[in-house]
Design an enzyme around this catalytic site. Structure first.
Site, mmCIF file in Angstrom:
data_model
loop_
_atom_site.group_PDB
_atom_site.id
_atom_site.type_symbol
_atom_site.label_atom_id
_atom_site.label_comp_id
_atom_site.label_asym_id
_atom_site.label_seq_id
_atom_site.Cartn_x
_atom_site.Cartn_y
_atom_site.Cartn_z
ATOM 1 N N CYS A 1 60.669 35.887 70.258
ATOM 2 C CA CYS A 1 61.305 37.060 69.675
ATOM 3 C C CYS A 1 62.570 37.376 70.460
ATOM 4 O O CYS A 1 62.586 37.301 71.696
ATOM 5 C CB CYS A 1 60.354 38.253 69.714
ATOM 6 S SG CYS A 1 61.130 39.808 69.190
ATOM 7 N N CYS B 1 58.218 44.188 67.091
ATOM 8 C CA CYS B 1 59.405 45.049 67.191
ATOM 9 C C CYS B 1 60.369 44.919 66.025
ATOM 10 O O CYS B 1 61.329 45.686 65.930
ATOM 11 C CB CYS B 1 60.133 44.779 68.502
ATOM 12 S SG CYS B 1 60.989 43.177 68.556
ATOM 13 N N CYS C 1 61.814 41.342 72.089
ATOM 14 C CA CYS C 1 60.712 41.766 72.960
ATOM 15 C C CYS C 1 60.096 40.532 73.618
ATOM 16 O O CYS C 1 60.639 39.419 73.507
ATOM 17 C CB CYS C 1 59.668 42.565 72.183
ATOM 18 S SG CYS C 1 58.662 41.591 71.028
ATOM 19 N N ASP D 1 49.830 35.887 39.237
ATOM 20 C CA ASP D 1 51.287 35.831 39.382
ATOM 21 C C ASP D 1 51.693 34.429 39.830
ATOM 22 O O ASP D 1 51.260 33.953 40.880
ATOM 23 C CB ASP D 1 51.708 36.869 40.428
ATOM 24 C CG ASP D 1 53.211 36.971 40.603
ATOM 25 O OD1 ASP D 1 53.941 36.098 40.074
ATOM 26 O OD2 ASP D 1 53.655 37.913 41.269
ATOM 27 N N CYS E 1 59.679 39.520 63.956
ATOM 28 C CA CYS E 1 58.641 39.825 64.929
ATOM 29 C C CYS E 1 57.750 40.964 64.430
ATOM 30 O O CYS E 1 58.257 42.043 64.073
ATOM 31 C CB CYS E 1 59.283 40.215 66.261
ATOM 32 S SG CYS E 1 58.096 40.754 67.514
#
Length: 411
Positions: free
Chosen positions: A216, A203, A219, A335, A200
């Site tokens: 989540c 949080c 939260c 990369d 999340c």
């Protein structure tokens, strides 16, 4: 803003921008969308703002699907009248400036925006609508980490409370970035790639998923109820009406892009019943999805630039001989370690050929994934090695352009 109302400096800059772009096209140096805008902004740094003034504008941003969704949205908004758009994918302010200067006095504009430049373009264009598609890892040597990009979007949108946001309810990063905006329309385009949104952004707790829902565990952040939803081979609008969508573009991901385009057009007052037929006119997007015939082979070109887009490319491709081409030049990102984030197992059981500057990096990845392959040095060699019929070509940025250029020379 009409030419008559623009400051003299802006008028000159706009005229020079159009001329430079036209000369670039005439010289065969591309479509001129970058050089024209670059020169115009050198003459007048506020040229984009001057050109945007007086137009109703939609911005389309995200890691993947921007160019296609922009083309579809421009087609849908075109129900109302002429639309300025950067349909060839030049998605930074130089490209936006060139597109608006070239288009002249159109009442509408639909612009693809590189996700890093969204805050800057919001200030310059004061759009009516911003569509946020998705966020995932991209070009690891220079792109920002996904949560950092979500924070940049959230901060930028907070400074523009009058902008209507059209956002993907299936992507937790997009939902978090959009959640503080006063006016949000949610669409469901699906999200097959989950590896950048298990945590999340609010949080730091784990995100759980079940079917098409996510939430989540620490939260209140969770999937909002979408007003626009892909269902079967169509789209359900906010009133619950289902609209069949017939596209020339392959894959379920493009149905999601179509849903986004319809949601954007609706913010301009376009009814989905009027817009859906327009979507079927889009056949190829800056060469992507283009099909050409060469030596009895029906060759289709698919662009894939990062793990999420490679996953979607495998979904679009037929079970047929497939050529993979990988470069690592500056536009691609230097990369190539991202190859190990891609699951190539869907290619098992078909003839696979590889080429490009970094074909050997790809070879190692395919070996690990137990996908048999054959290395070829040129695109022409690949064509000769596959039987008549379909040949799918999946390539990243510059590899894609190399193959397009070779086909153009032959055709």
């Amino acid at each position: 803003m009409t030419d008559g109302k623009m400051p003299l400096r802006a008028k000159v800059a706009s005229s020079v921008s159009r001329t430079a772009a036209a000369l670039s096209r005439a010289a065969g140096r591309g479509d001129g969308s970058v050089i024209g805008g670059w020169i115009g902004l050198k003459i007048d740094p506020d040229l984009l703002a001057h050109l945007a003034a007086g137009r109703s504008i939609a911005l389309i941003s995200g890691t993947n699907g921007k160019t296609t969704t922009t083309r579809l949205a421009a087609a849908a908004v075109g129900v109302l009248g002429p639309v300025a758009t950067n349909g060839f994918g030049a998605n930074m302010p130089t490209g936006h400036t060139s597109a608006l200067a070239k288009a002249g006095q159109t009442p509408y504009a639909v612009l693809e925006v590189d996700e890093h430049y969204l805050a800057q373009v919001l200030i310059a264009t004061e759009p009516r609508v911003v569509a946020l598609l998705n966020l995932s890892r991209d070009q690891l040597d220079r792109a920002k980490e996904v949560a950092m990009m979500a924070q940049m979007w959230r901060t930028a949108l907070a400074k523009h409370p009058g902008v209507h946001v059209v956002a993907n309810a299936d992507d937790p990063m997009v939902v978090w970035a959009s959640a503080g905006s006063p006016a949000v329309t949610w669409f469901s385009a699906g999200q097959r790639w989950h590896d950048d949104s298990w945590v999340c952004p609010e949080c730091g707790s784990p995100i759980e998923r079940q079917a098409d829902q996510w939430w989540c565990t620490g939260c209140s952040l969770r999937r909002p109820v979408p007003q626009w939803v892909v269902e079967d081979d169509g789209v359900v609008d906010p009133r619950g009406a289902w609209h069949k969508v017939s596209l020339q573009l392959p894959g379920r991901v493009n149905l999601g892009n179509a849903a986004t385009a319809l949601a954007v057009a609706a913010q301009f007052g376009v009814r989905p019943t009027d817009a859906v037929s327009r979507l079927s006119t889009v056949a190829s997007v800056a060469g992507r999805y283009a099909q050409v015939v060469r030596e009895g082979r029906n060759i289709r070109l698919l662009l894939a630039k990062n793990p999420a887009s490679w996953l979607e490319a495998f979904d679009m491709a037929d079970v047929a001989p497939t050529l993979l081409s990988i470069n690592a030049r500056d536009p691609d990102g230097l990369d190539t370690s991202w190859l190990f984030d891609v699951d190539f197992s869907p290619l098992r059981g078909r003839q696979v050929l590889i080429t490009g500057d970094r074909a050997y990096d790809l070879a190692v990845r395919l070996e690990v994934n137990e996908v048999p392959f054959q290395h070829v040095r040129t695109f022409g060699e690949a064509v000769k090695l596959v039987p008549p019929g379909r040949l799918e070509v999946i390539a990243n940025y510059t590899a894609f352009q190399d193959i397009r250029a070779e086909l153009d020379r032959v055709l």
